[in-house]
Design an enzyme around this catalytic site. Sequence first.
Site, short mmCIF file in Angstrom:
data_model
loop_
_atom_site.label_atom_id
_atom_site.label_comp_id
_atom_site.label_asym_id
_atom_site.label_seq_id
_atom_site.Cartn_x
_atom_site.Cartn_y
_atom_site.Cartn_z
N SER A 266 -3.86 85.79 -52.76
CA SER A 266 -4.28 86.73 -51.72
C SER A 266 -5.34 87.68 -52.26
CB SER A 266 -3.07 87.52 -51.21
OG SER A 266 -2.10 86.64 -50.70
C1 LIG Z 1 -1.11 83.19 -49.92
S1 LIG Z 1 -0.27 82.11 -51.03
C2 LIG Z 1 0.10 82.99 -52.54
C3 LIG Z 1 0.43 84.41 -52.47
C4 LIG Z 1 0.75 85.12 -53.77
N1 LIG Z 1 1.14 86.45 -53.40
C5 LIG Z 1 -0.47 85.21 -54.66
O1 LIG Z 1 -1.30 86.06 -54.39
O2 LIG Z 1 -0.60 84.43 -55.62
C6 LIG Z 1 1.30 81.84 -50.26
C7 LIG Z 1 2.26 81.02 -51.08
O3 LIG Z 1 3.42 80.75 -50.30
C8 LIG Z 1 3.92 79.50 -50.70
N2 LIG Z 1 4.87 79.06 -49.67
C9 LIG Z 1 4.61 78.64 -48.41
N3 LIG Z 1 5.75 78.30 -47.78
C10 LIG Z 1 6.76 78.54 -48.67
C11 LIG Z 1 8.18 78.38 -48.61
N4 LIG Z 1 8.81 77.91 -47.52
N5 LIG Z 1 8.89 78.72 -49.70
C12 LIG Z 1 8.29 79.18 -50.82
N6 LIG Z 1 6.96 79.33 -50.94
C13 LIG Z 1 6.20 79.02 -49.87
C14 LIG Z 1 2.67 78.67 -50.87
O4 LIG Z 1 2.88 77.53 -51.68
C15 LIG Z 1 1.72 79.67 -51.52
O5 LIG Z 1 1.77 79.62 -52.91
#
Ligand SMILES: C[S@@+](CC[C@H](N)C(=O)[O-])C[C@H]1O[C@@H](n2cnc3c(N)ncnc32)[C@H](O)[C@@H]1O
Length: 234
Positions: A69
């Site tokens: 993000s």
């Molecule tokens: C915007 S990204 C990463 C955000 C993190 N705060 C960062 O800045 O590195 C959102 C993350 O949510 C994960 N994600 C999506 N659905 C998920 C779920 N059901 N359970 C766990 N993680 C999930 C994705 O794989 C992704 O890595």
Amino acid sequence: MKIVSMRFWTRGGIDKNKALVENLKRCGVIRSRKVAEVMESIDRGLFVTAGNPPYADSPMPIGYNATISAPHMHAMCLELLEDRLQPGMHALDVGSGTGYLTACFTMMVGPGGRAVGVEHIPELVASSIENIRKSAAAPLLENGSLSVHVGDGRLGWAEHAPYDAIHVGAAAPEIPQPLIDQLKPGGRMVIPVGNIFQDLQVVEKKTNGSIDIRTETSVRYVPLTSRESQLRNY
Ligand SMILES: C[S@@+](CC[C@H](N)C(=O)[O-])C[C@H]1O[C@@H](n2cnc3c(N)ncnc32)[C@H](O)[C@@H]1O
Ligand SMILES: *[C@@H]1O[C@H](CO)[C@@H](O)[C@H](O)[C@H]1NC(C)=O
Ligand SMILES: *[C@@H]1O[C@H](CO)[C@@H](O)[C@H](O)[C@H]1NC(C)=O
Ligand SMILES: *[C@@H]1O[C@H](CO)[C@@H](O)[C@H](O)[C@H]1NC(C)=O
């Protein structure tokens, strides 16, 4: 030769990270001194995939249809949760991705607190642990104040519940009930809710157990979904 140039690179990284934080302070996104200190202590350059500009204020791809993000979103979420990230408190980071925000959480709650990341892509969990090991949060990972787990974050992480603070880093069509259940009375959750149009919602569980929800702002996050649908056609 190699060591000298690496030192210069690291020095430059720390300076650029500090400049990024200064800019977020100037814009008024960061107001808390503690949030500024924590974001200064965790070098974002350690978490951004090579080939992307780590100190630019925008999201960057990290593979697996996921992103790290934007710094202003990390700062906003830290500010919204700041008084629920006091020393000794418990924090959950759902969709922990690169581990950047989970590392910030552990610096906020300190060695007497607990920060827990849950991410459903095992490769991202492994690389996030490597990133954290290189960062100022490494000692807290070593002694168990910080942990990152492979799992479906829609179920939260019951082992260390209830949480004073829950952050969800991906947009949910609706707020998952297990996350509400794992919020401590008096606790707060920040979660993007919606499909194409999303609101960043702030969920408070009052001490009497009643739930209060307000919208902070409009946002755009990747979906909180199953691993299969995230990786489809990937
Ligand atoms: C915007 S990204 C990463 C955000 C993190 N705060 C960062 O800045 O590195 C959102 C993350 O949510 C994960 N994600 C999506 N659905 C998920 C779920 N059901 N359970 C766990 N993680 C999930 C994705 O794989 C992704 O890595
Ligand atoms: C973890 O390490 C810190 C110092 O790095 C120490 O203050 C703290 O008490 C340790 N916590 C546990 C649970 O061992
Ligand atoms: C719980 O407390 C809040 C104020 O913190 C109040 O607005 C609400 O009516 C209370 N709910 C119940 C069921 O007592
Ligand atoms: C994942 O990426 C692939 C290829 O880049 C794309 O076709 C697919 O729609 C993406 N899935 C999601 C959920 O964004």
